[in-house]
Design an enzyme around this catalytic site. Structure first.
Site, PDB file in Angstrom:
ATOM      1  N   HIS A 133      -3.540  -9.906  -4.175  1.00 59.58           N
ATOM      2  CA  HIS A 133      -4.745  -9.709  -3.362  1.00 59.58           C
ATOM      3  C   HIS A 133      -5.940  -9.281  -4.207  1.00 59.58           C
ATOM      4  O   HIS A 133      -6.918  -8.748  -3.677  1.00 59.58           O
ATOM      5  CB  HIS A 133      -4.475  -8.692  -2.239  1.00 59.58           C
ATOM      6  CG  HIS A 133      -3.535  -9.229  -1.190  1.00 59.58           C
ATOM      7  ND1 HIS A 133      -2.857  -8.433  -0.304  1.00 59.58           N
ATOM      8  CD2 HIS A 133      -3.160 -10.508  -0.895  1.00 59.58           C
ATOM      9  CE1 HIS A 133      -2.099  -9.199   0.492  1.00 59.58           C
ATOM     10  NE2 HIS A 133      -2.264 -10.456   0.144  1.00 59.58           N
ATOM     11  N   ASN A 185      10.866   1.276   2.758  1.00 56.93           N
ATOM     12  CA  ASN A 185       9.654   1.414   3.568  1.00 56.93           C
ATOM     13  C   ASN A 185       9.903   2.404   4.693  1.00 56.93           C
ATOM     14  O   ASN A 185      10.906   2.301   5.390  1.00 56.93           O
ATOM     15  CB  ASN A 185       9.241   0.049   4.146  1.00 56.93           C
ATOM     16  CG  ASN A 185       7.777   0.040   4.542  1.00 56.93           C
ATOM     17  OD1 ASN A 185       6.908   0.162   3.675  1.00 56.93           O
ATOM     18  ND2 ASN A 185       7.489  -0.080   5.819  1.00 56.93           N
ATOM     19  N   THR A 241       0.469   5.589  -1.547  1.00 55.80           N
ATOM     20  CA  THR A 241       0.087   6.734  -0.686  1.00 55.80           C
ATOM     21  C   THR A 241       0.392   8.054  -1.388  1.00 55.80           C
ATOM     22  O   THR A 241      -0.326   9.034  -1.201  1.00 55.80           O
ATOM     23  CB  THR A 241       0.803   6.689   0.685  1.00 55.80           C
ATOM     24  OG1 THR A 241       2.213   6.659   0.478  1.00 55.80           O
ATOM     25  CG2 THR A 241       0.377   5.493   1.511  1.00 55.80           C
ATOM     26  N   THR A 258       5.682  -1.877   1.928  1.00 47.10           N
ATOM     27  CA  THR A 258       4.881  -2.912   2.589  1.00 47.10           C
ATOM     28  C   THR A 258       5.419  -3.138   3.991  1.00 47.10           C
ATOM     29  O   THR A 258       6.638  -3.200   4.188  1.00 47.10           O
ATOM     30  CB  THR A 258       4.853  -4.230   1.771  1.00 47.10           C
ATOM     31  OG1 THR A 258       4.269  -5.257   2.592  1.00 47.10           O
ATOM     32  CG2 THR A 258       6.219  -4.672   1.293  1.00 47.10           C
ATOM     33  N   CYS A 288     -25.981 -10.424  -7.166  1.00 43.15           N
ATOM     34  CA  CYS A 288     -25.554 -10.917  -8.486  1.00 43.15           C
ATOM     35  C   CYS A 288     -26.767 -10.955  -9.406  1.00 43.15           C
ATOM     36  O   CYS A 288     -27.822 -11.476  -9.035  1.00 43.15           O
ATOM     37  CB  CYS A 288     -24.962 -12.317  -8.327  1.00 43.15           C
ATOM     38  SG  CYS A 288     -24.564 -13.121  -9.892  1.00 43.15           S
ATOM     39  N   GLN A 314       0.567  -6.313  -3.656  1.00 42.69           N
ATOM     40  CA  GLN A 314      -0.525  -6.597  -2.719  1.00 42.69           C
ATOM     41  C   GLN A 314      -1.640  -5.586  -2.917  1.00 42.69           C
ATOM     42  O   GLN A 314      -2.685  -5.681  -2.289  1.00 42.69           O
ATOM     43  CB  GLN A 314      -0.006  -6.502  -1.282  1.00 42.69           C
ATOM     44  CG  GLN A 314       1.106  -7.486  -0.981  1.00 42.69           C
ATOM     45  CD  GLN A 314       1.792  -7.176   0.351  1.00 42.69           C
ATOM     46  OE1 GLN A 314       1.336  -7.594   1.412  1.00 42.69           O
ATOM     47  NE2 GLN A 314       2.870  -6.436   0.299  1.00 42.69           N
ATOM     48  N   ARG A 345      -1.639   0.524   7.681  1.00 45.82           N
ATOM     49  CA  ARG A 345      -0.920   0.505   8.965  1.00 45.82           C
ATOM     50  C   ARG A 345       0.088   1.630   9.137  1.00 45.82           C
ATOM     51  O   ARG A 345       0.741   1.702  10.162  1.00 45.82           O
ATOM     52  CB  ARG A 345      -0.187  -0.848   9.124  1.00 45.82           C
ATOM     53  CG  ARG A 345      -1.129  -2.012   9.195  1.00 45.82           C
ATOM     54  CD  ARG A 345      -0.394  -3.323   9.341  1.00 45.82           C
ATOM     55  NE  ARG A 345      -1.289  -4.448   9.220  1.00 45.82           N
ATOM     56  CZ  ARG A 345      -1.756  -4.921   8.071  1.00 45.82           C
ATOM     57  NH1 ARG A 345      -1.388  -4.374   6.937  1.00 45.82           N
ATOM     58  NH2 ARG A 345      -2.589  -5.933   8.046  1.00 45.82           N
ATOM     59  N   CYS A 402     -19.181 -12.710  -7.821  1.00 45.39           N
ATOM     60  CA  CYS A 402     -20.300 -13.267  -7.054  1.00 45.39           C
ATOM     61  C   CYS A 402     -19.761 -14.363  -6.146  1.00 45.39           C
ATOM     62  O   CYS A 402     -19.089 -15.286  -6.612  1.00 45.39           O
ATOM     63  CB  CYS A 402     -21.383 -13.827  -7.970  1.00 45.39           C
ATOM     64  SG  CYS A 402     -22.658 -14.709  -7.028  1.00 45.39           S
ATOM     65  N   ALA A 446       0.812  -1.219   0.000  1.00 44.85           N
ATOM     66  CA  ALA A 446       0.000   0.000   0.000  1.00 44.85           C
ATOM     67  C   ALA A 446       0.848   1.272   0.000  1.00 44.85           C
ATOM     68  O   ALA A 446       0.415   2.304  -0.506  1.00 44.85           O
ATOM     69  CB  ALA A 446      -0.931  -0.021   1.206  1.00 44.85           C
TER      70      ALA A 446
HETATM   71  P1  NAD Z   1       0.563  -1.606   5.091  1.00 45.22           P
HETATM   72  O1  NAD Z   1      -0.487  -0.540   5.236  1.00 45.22           O
HETATM   73  O2  NAD Z   1       0.583  -2.685   6.117  1.00 45.22           O
HETATM   74  O3  NAD Z   1       2.016  -0.947   5.093  1.00 45.22           O
HETATM   75  C1  NAD Z   1       2.358   0.098   4.229  1.00 45.22           C
HETATM   76  C2  NAD Z   1       3.760   0.552   4.604  1.00 45.22           C
HETATM   77  O4  NAD Z   1       4.174   1.527   3.635  1.00 45.22           O
HETATM   78  C3  NAD Z   1       3.854   1.205   5.979  1.00 45.22           C
HETATM   79  O5  NAD Z   1       4.818   0.517   6.750  1.00 45.22           O
HETATM   80  C4  NAD Z   1       4.276   2.654   5.674  1.00 45.22           C
HETATM   81  O6  NAD Z   1       5.227   3.137   6.598  1.00 45.22           O
HETATM   82  C5  NAD Z   1       4.892   2.537   4.304  1.00 45.22           C
HETATM   83  N1  NAD Z   1       4.741   3.748   3.488  1.00 45.22           N
HETATM   84  C6  NAD Z   1       3.585   4.417   3.236  1.00 45.22           C
HETATM   85  N2  NAD Z   1       3.813   5.426   2.376  1.00 45.22           N
HETATM   86  C7  NAD Z   1       5.136   5.413   2.091  1.00 45.22           C
HETATM   87  C8  NAD Z   1       5.983   6.211   1.265  1.00 45.22           C
HETATM   88  N3  NAD Z   1       5.485   7.219   0.531  1.00 45.22           N
HETATM   89  N4  NAD Z   1       7.325   5.934   1.231  1.00 45.22           N
HETATM   90  C9  NAD Z   1       7.835   4.909   1.971  1.00 45.22           C
HETATM   91  N5  NAD Z   1       7.065   4.102   2.744  1.00 45.22           N
HETATM   92  C10 NAD Z   1       5.742   4.352   2.802  1.00 45.22           C
HETATM   93  O7  NAD Z   1       0.450  -2.163   3.626  1.00 45.22           O
HETATM   94  P2  NAD Z   1       0.675  -3.630   3.056  1.00 45.22           P
HETATM   95  O8  NAD Z   1       1.906  -4.226   3.631  1.00 45.22           O
HETATM   96  O9  NAD Z   1       0.498  -3.516   1.596  1.00 45.22           O
HETATM   97  O10 NAD Z   1      -0.553  -4.469   3.656  1.00 45.22           O
HETATM   98  C11 NAD Z   1      -1.854  -3.918   3.611  1.00 45.22           C
HETATM   99  C12 NAD Z   1      -2.890  -4.767   2.888  1.00 45.22           C
HETATM  100  O11 NAD Z   1      -3.936  -3.875   2.582  1.00 45.22           O
HETATM  101  C13 NAD Z   1      -2.433  -5.329   1.596  1.00 45.22           C
HETATM  102  O12 NAD Z   1      -2.868  -6.623   1.575  1.00 45.22           O
HETATM  103  C14 NAD Z   1      -3.160  -4.534   0.510  1.00 45.22           C
HETATM  104  O13 NAD Z   1      -3.856  -5.433  -0.329  1.00 45.22           O
HETATM  105  C15 NAD Z   1      -4.228  -3.760   1.220  1.00 45.22           C
HETATM  106  N6  NAD Z   1      -4.268  -2.310   0.868  1.00 45.22           N
HETATM  107  C16 NAD Z   1      -4.144  -1.923  -0.424  1.00 45.22           C
HETATM  108  C17 NAD Z   1      -4.201  -0.592  -0.746  1.00 45.22           C
HETATM  109  C18 NAD Z   1      -4.055  -0.213  -2.203  1.00 45.22           C
HETATM  110  O14 NAD Z   1      -4.404  -1.000  -3.073  1.00 45.22           O
HETATM  111  N7  NAD Z   1      -3.519   0.971  -2.510  1.00 45.22           N
HETATM  112  C19 NAD Z   1      -4.367   0.401   0.239  1.00 45.22           C
HETATM  113  C20 NAD Z   1      -4.502  -0.036   1.581  1.00 45.22           C
HETATM  114  C21 NAD Z   1      -4.435  -1.396   1.880  1.00 45.22           C
END
Ligand code: NAD
Length: 258
Positions: A130, A229, A35, A204, A163, A110, A43, A138, A31
Site C-alpha cells: 500500500h 490477530n 499498534t 490484519t 508539485c 499493508q 478497524r 505528484c 496495521a
Molecule cells: P485493520 O485496522 O483493518 O486491522 C488491524 C487488526 O489488527 C484488527 O483486527 C485488530 O484487532 C488487530 N490488532 C491490533 N493491534 C493488535 C495487537 N497488538 N495484537 C494482535 N492484534 C492486533 O488493518 P489492516 O488489515 O492492515 O487494514 C487497514 C489498512 O489501513 C491497510 O491497508 C493499511 O495500509 C492501512 N493502515 C496502516 C497503518 C500503518 O501503516 N501502521 C495504520 C492504520 C491503517
C-alpha cells in the site's frame, strides 16, 4: 505456565513445528503489528475509523483529488502522524529475526509507516503493497520526493503544497481507496503467496482486497495458514492455528522456537 499459558505454549509450538518444516514462508502484516508502536489501526477497538467513521474520506482518492479541504486536513494529519515519533516494536523485530534465521522469503506489508524497513527487514524481500508515507508523489507528473520536504512547506504555511515541478496535486505515496495498487508489487505478492508453503497473517483484519486475498492464494497452492490477530478474521476457519493474543507476545515466542 498453567491453564491458558499451557494452551498458548502448545499452540505456539504447533505453529513453530509447521514453520520449521516450511521451505517458502510469506508473512503478511497489517496495521495491528504497529499498534504496539503507538500507531492506531483503522478497524480495531481503538481504530481511527472505529472512533470517527468520517475519517475514511481522507483515505479516499476521489475526495482527496476534488476537495481542497480534504487535502488541507490530510496535510495537517500527516504533520501530526504518530509514525514520526514511533519506533519498531518486538513484533517488527521478530520479523527481522525470522529473516535472519533464513526462514522468511517474502514480507508483504499493508502498512505505510515504514517501520519494517526501519527495524531492519531487507528491502529485497519486503513489499510495501500500500505504498509508503515517507514519500510524496505528484498525481499529475509522477515526481516523487521525501515526505519531510513537503512537511517543511506545510509547517512554513503552505496548507496544500503543490508539485514544485508541474503544480499538480501532491499526495503521500500511499494507495488510497479507489486507487490501483502498483501492478508489479501486486504481481510479486501474489506470486510469493502461490509459491509459499507457510503463510503467516499478522495484525490484519483481512478486509482490504486485493491484499486480503493473498492467504486464499496460498491455501489454494497447499500452504498452511497461521493467523495472529486480536479479533476474528474471515480466514480463521481455514487456519491451522489462530492466535488472538497480542502480537508482541506471540510472534517473538514463535520465532524463538524456529
Ligand atoms: P485493520 O485496522 O483493518 O486491522 C488491524 C487488526 O489488527 C484488527 O483486527 C485488530 O484487532 C488487530 N490488532 C491490533 N493491534 C493488535 C495487537 N497488538 N495484537 C494482535 N492484534 C492486533 O488493518 P489492516 O488489515 O492492515 O487494514 C487497514 C489498512 O489501513 C491497510 O491497508 C493499511 O495500509 C492501512 N493502515 C496502516 C497503518 C500503518 O501503516 N501502521 C495504520 C492504520 C491503517
Amino acid at each position: 505456565m498453567s491453564g491458558r499459558g499451557d494452551r498458548l505454549g502448545a499452540s505456539i509450538e504447533a505453529a513453530a513445528g509447521l514453520l520449521r518444516r516450511a521451505r517458502y514462508v510469506v508473512v503478511l502484516t497489517g496495521a495491528g503489528i504497529s499498534t504496539e508502536s503507538g500507531i492506531p489501526d483503522f478497524r480495531g477497538p481503538s481504530g481511527v475509523w472505529t472512533k470517527d467513521p468520517k475519517a475514511e474520506r481522507l483515505s479516499t482518492l476521489s475526495y482527496y483529488m476534488s476537495d481542497p479541504q480534504v487535502r488541507k486536513q490530510s496535510w495537517r494529519q500527516r504533520l501530526d502522524h504518530p509514525a514520526w515519533s514511533s519506533a519498531p516494536n518486538a513484533g517488527h523485530l521478530a520479523v527481522v529475526e525470522l529473516e535472519r534465521k533464513g526462514r522468511l522469503q517474502t514480507l508483504v506489508t499493508q502498512n505505510i509507516d515504514g517501520l519494517h524497513l526501519q527495524a531492519g527487514s531487507s528491502p529485497e524481500i519486503t513489499i510495501e503493497i500500500h505504498g509508503t508515507m515517507r514519500e510524496v508523489v505528484c498525481m499529475r507528473c509522477g515526481e516523487r520526493a521525501p515526505m519531510e520536504r513537503a512537511l517543511e512547506r506545510v509547517r512554513a504555511g503552505e496548507a496544500d503544497p503543490p508539485c514544485r515541478r508541474c503544480g499538480g496535486i501532491l499526495k503521500s505515496a500511499t494507495i488510497s481507496f479507489g486507487q490501483n495498487l502498483d501492478p508489479d508489487d501486486l504481481a510479486r505478492s501474489q506470486l510469493a503467496a502461490a509459491r509459499s508453503d507457510f503463510f503467516l497473517a499478522v495484525g490484519t483484519s483481512l478486509a482490504v482486497h486485493p491484499a486480503a486475498g493473498l492467504p486464499a492464494i496460498a491455501l489454494n497452492a497447499g500452504a498452511r495458514l497461521v493467523i495472529i490477530n486480536a479479533e476474528p478474521t474471515p480466514m480463521d476457519s481455514d487456519a491451522e492455528v489462530v492466535f488472538q493474543q497480542p502480537i508482541g507476545e506471540v510472534l517473538p515466542a514463535l520465532v524463538a522456537l524456529v
